[in-house]
Design a protein around this motif. Structure first.
Motif, PDB file in Angstrom:
ATOM      1  N   THR A   1      66.459  55.892  61.480  1.00 32.11           N
ATOM      2  CA  THR A   1      65.614  55.437  60.375  1.00 32.11           C
ATOM      3  C   THR A   1      64.969  56.613  59.658  1.00 32.11           C
ATOM      4  O   THR A   1      65.011  56.712  58.415  1.00 32.11           O
TER       5      THR A   1
ATOM      6  N   GLU B   1      59.839  53.841  51.547  1.00 26.98           N
ATOM      7  CA  GLU B   1      60.595  53.337  52.696  1.00 26.98           C
ATOM      8  C   GLU B   1      59.922  53.744  54.013  1.00 26.98           C
ATOM      9  O   GLU B   1      59.953  53.000  55.000  1.00 26.98           O
TER      10      GLU B   1
ATOM     11  N   ASP C   1      56.723  54.006  54.496  1.00 27.34           N
ATOM     12  CA  ASP C   1      55.591  53.098  54.695  1.00 27.34           C
ATOM     13  C   ASP C   1      56.022  51.807  55.373  1.00 27.34           C
ATOM     14  O   ASP C   1      55.282  51.220  56.167  1.00 27.34           O
ATOM     15  N   VAL C   2      57.230  51.353  55.066  1.00 31.48           N
ATOM     16  CA  VAL C   2      57.759  50.138  55.696  1.00 31.48           C
ATOM     17  C   VAL C   2      58.210  50.442  57.133  1.00 31.48           C
ATOM     18  O   VAL C   2      57.961  49.670  58.057  1.00 31.48           O
TER      19      VAL C   2
ATOM     20  N   VAL D   1      57.192  52.569  59.359  1.00 28.61           N
ATOM     21  CA  VAL D   1      56.197  52.867  60.396  1.00 28.61           C
ATOM     22  C   VAL D   1      55.680  51.610  61.087  1.00 28.61           C
ATOM     23  O   VAL D   1      54.956  51.708  62.091  1.00 28.61           O
ATOM     24  N   ALA D   2      56.065  50.437  60.601  1.00 31.21           N
ATOM     25  CA  ALA D   2      55.690  49.199  61.289  1.00 31.21           C
ATOM     26  C   ALA D   2      56.454  49.046  62.605  1.00 31.21           C
ATOM     27  O   ALA D   2      56.061  48.256  63.474  1.00 31.21           O
ATOM     28  N   ASP D   3      57.538  49.828  62.771  1.00 28.78           N
ATOM     29  CA  ASP D   3      58.318  49.787  64.015  1.00 28.78           C
ATOM     30  C   ASP D   3      57.485  50.405  65.137  1.00 28.78           C
ATOM     31  O   ASP D   3      57.093  51.578  65.052  1.00 28.78           O
ATOM     32  N   PRO D   4      57.199  49.656  66.221  1.00 29.50           N
ATOM     33  CA  PRO D   4      56.398  50.202  67.327  1.00 29.50           C
ATOM     34  C   PRO D   4      56.993  51.481  67.919  1.00 29.50           C
ATOM     35  O   PRO D   4      56.254  52.322  68.435  1.00 29.50           O
TER      36      PRO D   4
ATOM     37  N   ALA E   1      55.424  54.416  66.299  1.00 33.56           N
ATOM     38  CA  ALA E   1      53.970  54.514  66.306  1.00 33.56           C
ATOM     39  C   ALA E   1      53.519  55.828  66.941  1.00 33.56           C
ATOM     40  O   ALA E   1      53.919  56.160  68.066  1.00 33.56           O
TER      41      ALA E   1
END
Length: 397
Positions: free
Chosen positions: A317, A336, A338-339, A341-344, A347
């Motif tokens: 990614t 992209e 910003d979207v 980083v929602a993946d744990p 983190a």
């Protein structure tokens, strides 16, 4: 001689385990035979059949270990010295593949698979493995001991045909992990641990020799060669990492690049496409660019789109987002990111901040880039990468 011993070690261990059983005892016996060879061969000369010599010595030592009663061993010593007890037949077949499959048994954890592979197939000592991974020797010893205990009941044999594809994927993954840890150490004062990446390449060459028609094995080897070719230019004189676009490409290993390009070109044309082949193809595009500005980022982005479909993952990614920024601009790359980083899995990963800083710098926001370079530097465990990220932050003003 060291190279020869490392090549023969898994073959000798295979012969003993197949004939006698008892992985743990056989492995100890082989290690002692290797030590004897290292001491005697330089003085007495290389035997006519080094493999047979090692099997004979290891078999004798294995018998001694099995006879744990010291008194009985002394009584039998005279008879024992006159004969070679039950020595397994010396086979011309290299059973390293069987041993690799055994070391990557699904009952073992990933860490244990890596440690046992390096010990049994790679021939590294427990101390060498511990130094490579910057963990106490006792930790590696415990992993290896537990791994041997878990696979004791499995016996020495190839897994059933139905299990072969999954076991082969485990073998490839273990070799990939070993190479990556050697090429970019996850912690410590050195960016490279050459002994690990070199061992991964050696073992993957062996795997390729035994499975010449497997496209993913070829892809994995090509990936390692094309990546390792850049190693001479990856570190500056003071040990600081040098990013790909700033490397002196004249110092790249042209022979490894040529071999890797030939290998990946051939396998892409003849085998079903898999993730290692796609990663190798991406590396080939980078390696074939004479200058950073000549890099075909559009082709790289296309390959990452395919890789994201075939084998999605957090690093895929992030790397794809960099390619997006290089093709469509940093603003789209940041959107992209910003979207993503929602993946744990991403983190608090330092590479997220490093990528964000890079894209912000491309977009001209030097203050924000500095902030994220500093965040990345605080989060990484690698001292060379920390120094590099701090220097990048300082360059932002």
């Amino acid at each position: 001689m060291e190279t020869l011993l490392r090549e023969l070690a898994p073959q000798v261990l295979t012969a003993l385990v197949r004939h006698h059983g008892g992985f743990d005892t056989c492995e100890d016996a082989v290690q002692e035979a290797l030590l004897a060879a290292a001491m005697q061969w330089p003085v007495e000369g290389l035997p006519d059949n080094p493999k047979a010599w090692l099997i004979t010595v290891a078999s004798r030592r294995r018998t001694e270990l099995w006879r744990s009663d010291t008194a009985r061993r002394r009584r039998e010593e005279t008879v024992f010295a006159r004969s070679v007890p039950d020595v397994p037949e010396v086979s011309a077949v290299d059973d390293s593949l069987t041993l690799l499959f055994l070391c990557c048994h699904p009952a073992l954890t990933e860490a244990s698979q890596v440690a046992l592979t390096l010990r049994a197939v790679g021939g590294l000592t427990t101390a060498e493995i511990a130094r490579a991974f910057l963990v106490p020797e006792s930790t590696i010893a415990q992993r290896i001991s537990r791994a041997k205990a878990r696979i004791k009941a499995a016996g020495f044999a190839m897994p059933p045909p139905a299990e072969l594809p999954e076991r082969l994927r485990a073998v490839q993954h273990v070799l990939y992990l070993i190479f990556n840890e050697g090429y970019t150490a996850s912690a410590g004062s050195s960016l490279h641990r050459v002994e690990l990446s070199a061992e991964a390449i050696r073992l993957t060459r062996q795997l390729r020799a035994q499975l010449p028609d497997d496209g993913e094995v070829a892809g994995l080897l090509a990936l390692m060669l094309l990546t390792d070719a850049r190693r001479p230019a990856r570190v500056s004189a003071d040990g600081t990492p040098v990013p790909l676009d700033e490397q002196d490409r004249a110092s790249w290993n042209a022979a490894l690049i040529a071999e890797g390009v030939e290998l990946i070109t051939g396998t892409l044309a003849s085998a079903p496409i898999g993730p290692y082949q796609l990663q190798a193809a991406i590396s080939a595009v980078h390696d074939e660019a004479a200058h950073a500005g000549d890099t075909d980022w559009a082709q790289i982005l296309t390959l990452y789109e395919l890789l994201r479909t075939v084998s999605p993952g957090p690093m895929v990614t992030l790397n794809r987002i960099v390619a997006v920024a290089m093709v469509r601009g940093p603003t789209e790359g940041l959107a992209e990111l910003d979207v993503a980083v929602a993946d744990p899995a991403l983190a608090d990963h330092y590479r997220v901040d490093a990528v964000r800083a890079h894209l912000l710098a491309l977009a001209g926001d030097r203050a924000a880039a500095r902030k994220h370079y500093e965040l990345a530097a605080r989060r990484t465990l690698s001292q060379p990468e920390r120094h590099y990220l701090i220097s990048k932050a300082a360059a932002m003003g």
